[in-house]
Design an enzyme around this catalytic site. Structure first.
Site, short mmCIF file in Angstrom:
data_model
loop_
_atom_site.label_atom_id
_atom_site.label_comp_id
_atom_site.label_asym_id
_atom_site.label_seq_id
_atom_site.Cartn_x
_atom_site.Cartn_y
_atom_site.Cartn_z
CG ASP A 30 -48.63 3.91 -3.25
OD1 ASP A 30 -47.94 4.95 -3.24
OD2 ASP A 30 -48.65 3.11 -4.20
CD GLU B 120 -49.43 4.09 11.02
OE1 GLU B 120 -50.00 3.10 10.52
OE2 GLU B 120 -48.53 3.98 11.88
#
Length: 260
Positions: free
Chosen positions: A69, A138
């Site tokens: 998040d 990522e």
């Protein structure tokens, strides 16, 4: 009929005798992983250790789990906490899925990204609809899937986990099935899940628990990798440049390479 359970903010949980079905339910954040989700999943799995022989984890129809998040991370950094969030509870949660005294089943629909792949890779059985996709995004933000990698490597090997990390692009469910991330893939994952649960219902709780203990004893790679995974996670999530990229994305929706 299943019995709906209350008092969960981030999950929708029902028990059908000794089968637990838990749906990640954070539609406002694309089922992103926040601290509350980690706490509630851990609490539920602790309960399931004594009450359930099968735990099904699923998401929303269009997204299983979108990873960390970023909004929570940005708010934490804005409040002066720029030293990275403790990744150990999430790693331990995934390890509980992998080694707990129950059969963990990931029922995947829609998009799976970043930490969502960690949830999937940690499970004993992965059932997917054909429209699902799997990605590790990522590196786009200077991060890396440090805690995901040990679980993903266990399923698909280093070379393919490395490819997913470097390319950052989604792979289709059929490709994930060929690589071993998904066990079975069909057009209707709901029908697939029902068929598999009919089979799993025949197994006894004690036999499952005994087998899981034995299987975990054969391979200590997850616990051996844990210190390195935690250090790697803290390193990237405490990097000021990475935190700035995350904050910019939260505020503007722009990726690091996009102009203001």
């Amino acid at each position: 009929m299943g019995i709906l359970t209350a008092n969960y903010d981030t999950l929708r949980v029902r028990f059908d005798e000794d089968i637990c079905v838990a749906q990640i339910h954070r539609p406002e954040s694309a089922n992103a992983i926040d601290q509350r989700l980690i706490e509630e999943c851990t609490e539920l799995l602790r309960e399931c250790e004594s009450t359930a022989k099968v735990v099904v984890l699923e998401g929303l129809p269009d997204v299983f789990c979108n990873g960390a998040d970023f909004k929570e991370i940005e708010q934490r950094a804005g409040n002066g906490h720029r030293d990275g969030q403790d990744p150990e509870p999430l790693y331990d949660l995934w390890h509980r899925l992998a080694a707990g005294p129950f059969i963990s089943v990931a029922h995947v629909r829609g998009r799976v990204n970043a930490g969502g792949v960690g949830f999937v890779a940690a499970c004993d059985v992965v059932l997917s609809e054909e429209k699902a996709t799997f990605s590790l995004s990522e590196l786009l933000f200077g991060l890396m899937p440090a805690c995901v990698m040990p679980f993903l490597i266990r399923r698909i090997g280093f070379a393919r986990a490395n490819y997913m990390t470097l390319m950052t692009q989604p792979i289709a469910a059929k490709q994930a099935e060929e690589w071993g991330l998904v066990d079975v893939c069909e057009a209707s994952s709901e029908n697939l899940l029902r068929k598999q649960l009919l089979r799993l219902r025949r197994l006894g709780k004690n036999g499952i628990a005994r087998y899981k203990r034995y299987a975990s004893s054969l391979d200590g790679a997850l616990m051996a990798a844990k210190p390195k995974a935690l250090r790697g996670n803290v390193e990237v999530f405490s990097d000021p440049d990475n935190l700035e990229k995350i904050a910019r994305y939260v505020k503007t929706g722009k990726f690091p390479w996009e102009t203001a």
